[in-house]
Write a protein that holds these residues in place. Structure first.
Motif, PDB file in Angstrom:
ATOM      1  N   ILE A   1      64.678  41.634  64.775  1.00  0.00           N
ATOM      2  CA  ILE A   1      64.803  42.160  66.137  1.00  0.00           C
ATOM      3  C   ILE A   1      63.855  41.350  67.024  1.00  0.00           C
ATOM      4  O   ILE A   1      62.646  41.312  66.772  1.00  0.00           O
ATOM      5  N   PRO A   2      64.372  40.653  68.051  1.00  0.00           N
ATOM      6  CA  PRO A   2      63.498  39.843  68.907  1.00  0.00           C
ATOM      7  C   PRO A   2      62.435  40.707  69.577  1.00  0.00           C
ATOM      8  O   PRO A   2      62.729  41.813  70.049  1.00  0.00           O
ATOM      9  N   PHE A   3      61.207  40.210  69.621  1.00  0.00           N
ATOM     10  CA  PHE A   3      60.143  40.977  70.263  1.00  0.00           C
ATOM     11  C   PHE A   3      59.170  40.060  70.986  1.00  0.00           C
ATOM     12  O   PHE A   3      59.084  38.864  70.713  1.00  0.00           O
ATOM     13  N   LEU A   4      58.470  40.653  71.923  1.00  0.00           N
ATOM     14  CA  LEU A   4      57.421  40.001  72.695  1.00  0.00           C
ATOM     15  C   LEU A   4      56.145  40.797  72.464  1.00  0.00           C
ATOM     16  O   LEU A   4      56.195  42.031  72.395  1.00  0.00           O
ATOM     17  N   VAL A   5      55.014  40.127  72.360  1.00  0.00           N
ATOM     18  CA  VAL A   5      53.730  40.824  72.229  1.00  0.00           C
ATOM     19  C   VAL A   5      53.046  40.857  73.591  1.00  0.00           C
ATOM     20  O   VAL A   5      52.842  39.814  74.221  1.00  0.00           O
ATOM     21  N   GLY A   6      52.727  42.063  74.041  1.00  0.00           N
ATOM     22  CA  GLY A   6      51.983  42.239  75.276  1.00  0.00           C
ATOM     23  C   GLY A   6      50.573  42.699  74.947  1.00  0.00           C
ATOM     24  O   GLY A   6      50.398  43.761  74.354  1.00  0.00           O
ATOM     25  N   VAL A   7      49.575  41.903  75.282  1.00  0.00           N
ATOM     26  CA  VAL A   7      48.187  42.282  75.035  1.00  0.00           C
ATOM     27  C   VAL A   7      47.710  43.107  76.220  1.00  0.00           C
ATOM     28  O   VAL A   7      47.533  42.584  77.320  1.00  0.00           O
ATOM     29  N   ASN A   8      47.546  44.402  76.000  1.00  0.00           N
ATOM     30  CA  ASN A   8      47.150  45.321  77.057  1.00  0.00           C
ATOM     31  C   ASN A   8      45.658  45.133  77.328  1.00  0.00           C
ATOM     32  O   ASN A   8      44.830  45.351  76.449  1.00  0.00           O
ATOM     33  N   CYS A   9      45.322  44.705  78.532  1.00  0.00           N
ATOM     34  CA  CYS A   9      43.937  44.365  78.874  1.00  0.00           C
ATOM     35  C   CYS A   9      43.188  45.615  79.345  1.00  0.00           C
ATOM     36  O   CYS A   9      43.211  45.960  80.528  1.00  0.00           O
ATOM     37  N   PHE A  10      42.555  46.290  78.405  1.00  0.00           N
ATOM     38  CA  PHE A  10      41.786  47.488  78.723  1.00  0.00           C
ATOM     39  C   PHE A  10      40.466  47.104  79.379  1.00  0.00           C
ATOM     40  O   PHE A  10      39.865  46.075  79.057  1.00  0.00           O
ATOM     41  N   GLU A  11      39.986  47.979  80.279  1.00  0.00           N
ATOM     42  CA  GLU A  11      38.685  47.750  80.902  1.00  0.00           C
ATOM     43  C   GLU A  11      37.600  47.821  79.833  1.00  0.00           C
ATOM     44  O   GLU A  11      37.590  48.715  78.992  1.00  0.00           O
TER      45      GLU A  11
END
Length: 201
Positions: free
Chosen positions: A134-144
């Motif tokens: 299943i194609p996927f993208l990784v999003g790095v959530n930039c937490f404070e």
């Protein structure tokens, strides 16, 4: 039936509807992401964390979190007149992973949210989508307050294939989330085209 807006005098356009999963570890921001971009009031299945769940719910790094998704989050966004995305946020805790097979049925692609403070929490999601192609993208959530790392370092730590997109994002920000969703649709479409070409050659 959902119809998109159309110019005066032209018949309404029936949009293509696509299913996108939002996955990742516990407390990574999946519910926040769906809520930030959904044009309808998101369906949420959150329950309060309890003392009984303390031994299995690792809240280190997300000590302020007091609820958890137990089934899914659901939202909808119209990207264009002819393109509507249905978003399904998966539960992040291991005891709810049995639902992933059901939720992934018919999905075009997925967003795997990652938190650099707990990067190992998204390994299971990366592995799940790789195994099922299943194609996927990784999003790095930039937490404070979280350390920022170069994208290449995060890619290496996750052992991602070169063709898997990785982007920095803010799951609270509508425009940031829209860019992620556009990215995963483009990646999934390219992946599908490559597979079709491979079959015909």
């Amino acid at each position: 039936m959902i119809f998109g807006r159309s110019e005066r005098g032209k018949p309404p356009v029936e949009p293509v509807t696509l299913k996108i999963l939002v996955a990742g570890g516990f407390g990574v921001g999946k519910t926040t992401l769906v809520g930030a971009v959904s044009e309808i009031r998101p369906l949420r299945t959150e329950e309060y964390l309890t003392e009984a769940g303390r031994p299995v719910d690792d809240t280190s790094g997300v000590e302020g979190k007091n609820t958890t998704t137990v089934a899914m989050d659901f939202g909808r966004i119209t990207l264009r007149e002819d393109l509507v995305l249905y978003l399904f946020g998966t539960p992040g805790q291991e005891r709810f992973w049995f639902m992933w097979d059901e939720l992934s049925e018919g999905a075009l692609g997925a967003v795997v949210l990652a938190d650099t403070r707990r990067l190992e929490d998204c390994f299971a999601a990366v592995d799940y989508f790789e195994r099922r192609s299943i194609p996927f993208l990784v999003g790095v959530n930039c937490f404070e307050g979280a350390s920022r790392y170069p994208a290449d370092d995060v890619r290496q730590a996750l052992d991602l294939d070169d063709d898997v997109p990785l982007v920095l994002c803010d799951a609270r920000d509508r425009e940031s989330v829209k860019e992620i969703l556009i990215g995963v649709v483009q990646h999934a479409m390219a992946h599908t085209a490559d597979r079709r070409q491979a079959v015909t050659t």
